[in-house]
Enzyme design. Structure first.
Site, PDB file in Angstrom:
ATOM      1  N   PRO A  62       0.812  -1.273  -0.128  1.00  0.00           N
ATOM      2  CA  PRO A  62       0.157   0.045  -0.059  1.00  0.00           C
ATOM      3  C   PRO A  62       0.903   1.256   0.083  1.00  0.00           C
ATOM      4  O   PRO A  62       1.812   1.430   0.671  1.00  0.00           O
ATOM      5  CB  PRO A  62      -0.791  -0.150   1.212  1.00  0.00           C
ATOM      6  CG  PRO A  62      -0.242  -1.075   2.129  1.00  0.00           C
ATOM      7  CD  PRO A  62       0.668  -1.966   1.132  1.00  0.00           C
ATOM      8  N   GLU A  63       0.591   2.123  -0.838  1.00  0.00           N
ATOM      9  CA  GLU A  63       1.338   3.414  -0.881  1.00  0.00           C
ATOM     10  C   GLU A  63       0.223   4.496  -0.208  1.00  0.00           C
ATOM     11  O   GLU A  63      -0.753   4.145   0.057  1.00  0.00           O
ATOM     12  CB  GLU A  63       1.658   3.796  -2.446  1.00  0.00           C
ATOM     13  CG  GLU A  63       2.893   2.865  -2.808  1.00  0.00           C
ATOM     14  CD  GLU A  63       3.840   3.472  -3.447  1.00  0.00           C
ATOM     15  OE1 GLU A  63       4.126   4.935  -3.311  1.00  0.00           O
ATOM     16  OE2 GLU A  63       4.507   3.044  -4.387  1.00  0.00           O
ATOM     17  N   ARG A  92      23.103  18.544  -3.478  1.00  0.00           N
ATOM     18  CA  ARG A  92      22.779  16.787  -3.289  1.00  0.00           C
ATOM     19  C   ARG A  92      23.081  16.248  -4.680  1.00  0.00           C
ATOM     20  O   ARG A  92      22.563  16.488  -5.453  1.00  0.00           O
ATOM     21  CB  ARG A  92      21.304  16.601  -2.689  1.00  0.00           C
ATOM     22  CG  ARG A  92      20.854  17.089  -1.574  1.00  0.00           C
ATOM     23  CD  ARG A  92      21.764  16.766  -0.214  1.00  0.00           C
ATOM     24  NE  ARG A  92      21.840  15.219   0.018  1.00  0.00           N
ATOM     25  CZ  ARG A  92      21.165  14.717   0.937  1.00  0.00           C
ATOM     26  NH1 ARG A  92      20.439  15.395   1.747  1.00  0.00           N
ATOM     27  NH2 ARG A  92      21.246  13.403   1.245  1.00  0.00           N
ATOM     28  N   ARG A 144       1.439 -10.661   5.865  1.00  0.00           N
ATOM     29  CA  ARG A 144       2.859 -11.006   5.958  1.00  0.00           C
ATOM     30  C   ARG A 144       3.360 -10.326   7.427  1.00  0.00           C
ATOM     31  O   ARG A 144       4.571 -10.258   7.732  1.00  0.00           O
ATOM     32  CB  ARG A 144       3.590 -10.233   4.834  1.00  0.00           C
ATOM     33  CG  ARG A 144       3.241 -10.746   3.434  1.00  0.00           C
ATOM     34  CD  ARG A 144       3.822 -10.214   2.394  1.00  0.00           C
ATOM     35  NE  ARG A 144       5.309 -10.262   2.440  1.00  0.00           N
ATOM     36  CZ  ARG A 144       6.139  -9.956   1.312  1.00  0.00           C
ATOM     37  NH1 ARG A 144       5.601  -9.325   0.474  1.00  0.00           N
ATOM     38  NH2 ARG A 144       7.355  -9.892   1.791  1.00  0.00           N
TER      39      ARG A 144
END
Ligand SMILES: [Zn+2]
Length: 269
Positions: free
Chosen positions: A2-3, A151, A109
């Site tokens: 799930p996002e 970065r 899970r």
């Protein structure tokens, strides 16, 4: 896995069942998921009234009138089942409301988690403390410019760093970069302000589209054994290796930081 849109959709679905209701029964059917359930979970939740629900990054929040918030994470495979006909093996936590609605947290899970946090101390809770801003409208190009300055890491990796933006996962990092026409391999600090403005604009759009798609699947949750939060969604590049991009290019898959990145070399530069 799930996002954020699945979590947001789940929270909205749970709100229909829980908001304003009193919790009359809590049963943990095992001691733990990824970590132990709070020992006093049942005691603190039973009899409490739900005063509202929310989301922070990929965590769902269930606030109660006892100044506690139940914080849940769906891990890799978690979901809430509503008004199930019968229990299933992986229904690990059961909640019943005073309206007779039954919820089961299902997680085969067991990478998910459930915690109880004092509501007033949520911002300081360790898992929340280091999180960046929410991707659904709190991120601006100016902020990205400042945060990514100097970065050298690829912009895709920086987008998935939860300290930069909270809750943006692999799928929507790929989709947002595609929408902003940015090559995911570009050094984050090399992107111009104009390109970061486009990226900041693209991120909430791809998430909101997915949340809207999930919202339209919410009707499913009224059916028996309805499982909240998972829905089919068409992506522009994610999981489309070798297929045509809308620009006429062909979607490529590469591996970055151990995760698949999908992008179109023709329209993402
Ligand atoms: Zn393209």
């Amino acid at each position: 896995m799930p996002e954020l849109p699945e979590v947001e959709t789940t929270v909205r679905g749970l709100a229909n069942v829980l908001d304003g209701r009193r919790i009359v029964r809590v049963e943990a059917r095992r001691e733990d998921l990824r970590r132990a359930f709070p020992k006093d979970l049942g005691q603190r939740l039973t009899g409490a009234r739900v005063t509202g629900l929310g989301r922070r990054a990929k965590y769902g929040l269930i606030h109660t009138d006892r100044a506690d918030t139940m914080v849940f994470h769906l891990g890799m495979s978690g979901s809430w089942r509503i008004d199930h006909d019968r229990l299933e093996k992986h229904d690990h936590l059961l909640i019943e409301t005073d309206a007779g609605r039954r919820l089961a947290l299902h997680d085969p899970r067991r990478f998910g988690s459930v915690d109880l946090v004092v509501t007033a101390e949520l911002a300081d809770w360790p898992a929340f403390k280091a999180l960046g801003p929410e991707p659904t409208g709190e991120v601006s190009g100016a902020w990205l410019k400042q945060r990514l300055a100097g970065r050298k890491a690829p912009v895709k990796a920086m987008l998935m760093d939860q300290r930069v933006i909270a809750g943006l996962g692999n799928i929507y990092a790929c989709e947002a970069l595609h929408r902003a026409h940015i090559d995911p391999r570009k050094a984050a600090g090399s992107l111009s302000r104009a390109r970061l403005d486009a990226l900041a604009e693209a991120i909430p759009i791809v998430l909101d589209e997915a949340i809207a798609a999930g919202g339209s699947s919410l009707r499913d949750f009224v059916s028996p054994d309805g499982e909240l939060g998972y829905f089919a969604k068409d992506f522009a590049v994610y999981d489309r290796e070798g297929q045509a991009c809308a620009c006429g290019g062909k979607v490529r898959r590469i591996v970055q930081s151990g995760r698949s990145t999908f992008f179109c070399p023709r329209c993402q530069r």
